[in-house]
Write an enzyme that holds these catalytic residues in place. Sequence first.
Site, PDB file in Angstrom:
ATOM      1  N   HIS A  64      -4.009   2.251  -3.475  1.00 65.51           N
ATOM      2  CA  HIS A  64      -5.254   2.992  -3.280  1.00 65.51           C
ATOM      3  C   HIS A  64      -5.369   4.174  -4.238  1.00 65.51           C
ATOM      4  O   HIS A  64      -6.447   4.743  -4.388  1.00 65.51           O
ATOM      5  CB  HIS A  64      -5.401   3.459  -1.821  1.00 65.51           C
ATOM      6  N   ASP A 102      -0.072  -2.019  -0.407  1.00 64.60           N
ATOM      7  CA  ASP A 102      -0.497  -0.725  -0.932  1.00 64.60           C
ATOM      8  C   ASP A 102       0.449  -0.201  -2.018  1.00 64.60           C
ATOM      9  O   ASP A 102       0.810   0.969  -2.037  1.00 64.60           O
ATOM     10  CB  ASP A 102      -0.619   0.307   0.192  1.00 64.60           C
ATOM     11  N   SER A 110       0.424  10.462  -2.267  1.00 62.84           N
ATOM     12  CA  SER A 110       0.329   8.999  -2.415  1.00 62.84           C
ATOM     13  C   SER A 110       1.188   8.512  -3.565  1.00 62.84           C
ATOM     14  O   SER A 110       1.055   8.982  -4.693  1.00 62.84           O
ATOM     15  CB  SER A 110      -1.122   8.598  -2.683  1.00 62.84           C
TER      16      SER A 110
END
Length: 579
Positions: free
Chosen positions: A160, A191, A269
């Site tokens: 993402h 992911d 992230s």
Amino acid sequence: MGDTKRKRGRKPKSTPKSPSQDALDLPSTAAAAAAVEEVLSVGSVDLIEPSASDHRRRGGRPKKRSKSVQKSEPSSPVVSPSRRAVPRAVENGDLALIHCDSVGPAEAAARMVPAMDAVVKVFCVHTEPNFSLPWQRKRQYSSSSSGFVIKGRRVLTNAHSVEHYTQVKVKKRGSDTKYLAKVLAIGTECDIAMLTVDDDEFWEGVLPVEFGELPALQDAVTVVGYPIGGDTISVTSGVVSRIEILSYVHGSTELLGLQIDAAINSGNSGGPAFSDKGNCVGIAFQSLKHEDAENIGYVIPTPVIMHFIQDYEKNGAYTGFPILGIEWQKMENPDLRMAMGMKSDQKGVRIKRIDPTSPEHAVLKPSDIILGFDGVDIANDGTVPFRHGERIGFSYLVSQKYTGDNSVIKVLRKSKILTFDVKLASHRRLIPSHNRGRPPSYYIIAGFVFSTVSVPYLRSEYGKDYEYEAPVKLLDKLLHSMPQSPDEQLVVVSQVLVADINIGYEDIVNTQVLAFNGKPVKNLKSLASMVESCEEEFLKFDLEYQQIVVLRTKVAKEATLDILKTHCIPSAMSDDLKT
């Protein structure tokens, strides 16, 4: 995503609903859960989004319907008073010392130095498709996140973090240079994304991160990355508090995950989580945002990471995680077990439905009892032994396989034990959770805009609360429908661009197209082909709710050109329909 939407209906209540007694192995957008922006019964799971000037919420489908996720404002992490003493987060490039019985502070710090130098900052420019106006894209925006160097001149980060990318750059710790990166693979389900840099200068003096084993409960972990709140590297420490099958919000799947109590925020992230030995044990990717929860973050563990890497090395591309294309039911009730012909020493789960497009459909049947998978016995609640004192959902065994692998499934059918050798595959969904980077498909005739339904489409049309705002019929298909053929799509009239020819049809919005001139509509390409080649006097579309649309063929095709010109639309159909 960023546009102001007019909400309809009542807002969802904040009280979480109790989970269903049935369990799904299909990680479909709808089948695995009832809502998309939340996960777990205690609250809502947010992606640890890249830090960006445009903090727009992006995510996938959750596991259970509890309440709608609200994007929390960046704030300082709150530490629970009962939390065990661990080093606090330190920025400005300092080291976090991990205190444990076996490793002293100095030794732990020394082990962390080369590993931290492998952590990079990832800069990405995103250009998202506009699913409501599929012939154009949204305004581009920038974000920053974290990543780390692994063997083979590669960099890992979150999927993402580089979703809908147009340009990706990376910067090493302590460097003032941003290097152009190339995306090698994006694993939507897990992911994870893999990057590389062609410039040899980037790789000078950088030692790749070494992966460690899956940690145990209470093992110390250190999360390193570039979260919001500063430009330099940041370190937070904590312990592993839970290991189980988690709902991956971005990928709308259920895979093994670690829960940790280290503070992780937007921008973390893709950042690595290190053990006290300096080895990487996971990738930070999402966190729990709930008024009753503090410092709950989630990490993608090494088994999932290694599956992604080996899948890429084996196939030259990411092929995904295979699943059993079934929905199953627990067999904890003794009367149910007796009625199904199970003996007292037999345990397993009952098959409710089977995906017609899956390989399992050829051998398995509804009401079969799955007793074991690859020689591992399955309990009545769908779990299998994991480690000492731990059990885990049997979907973990399936996720360890690769697409195309064979597995042995032992079932009980009418009191007889049967064994089947099944080839595993990653199955498609009637309403997909992602378009995997491809632009949305569309077809326009006489102002009628036909498109296909996906979770990004629903989110574009109805906002992040689409599971409460979208039409009931679409939600029912999202939750329960399975494709009857590999190429089946849910085709709808997205909107009607008003013109003289379509007077009276202006209010048709997001209504499914069932048939054209008496022929069923399987997908958008077949619909476009039938309309373009139609030589009959009328174009007749059968819609849901017994509604029909009738247009004169010649007039409709002539009017289409003027409508396209009026709305500055370059083509009457997307490029994928032209081939």
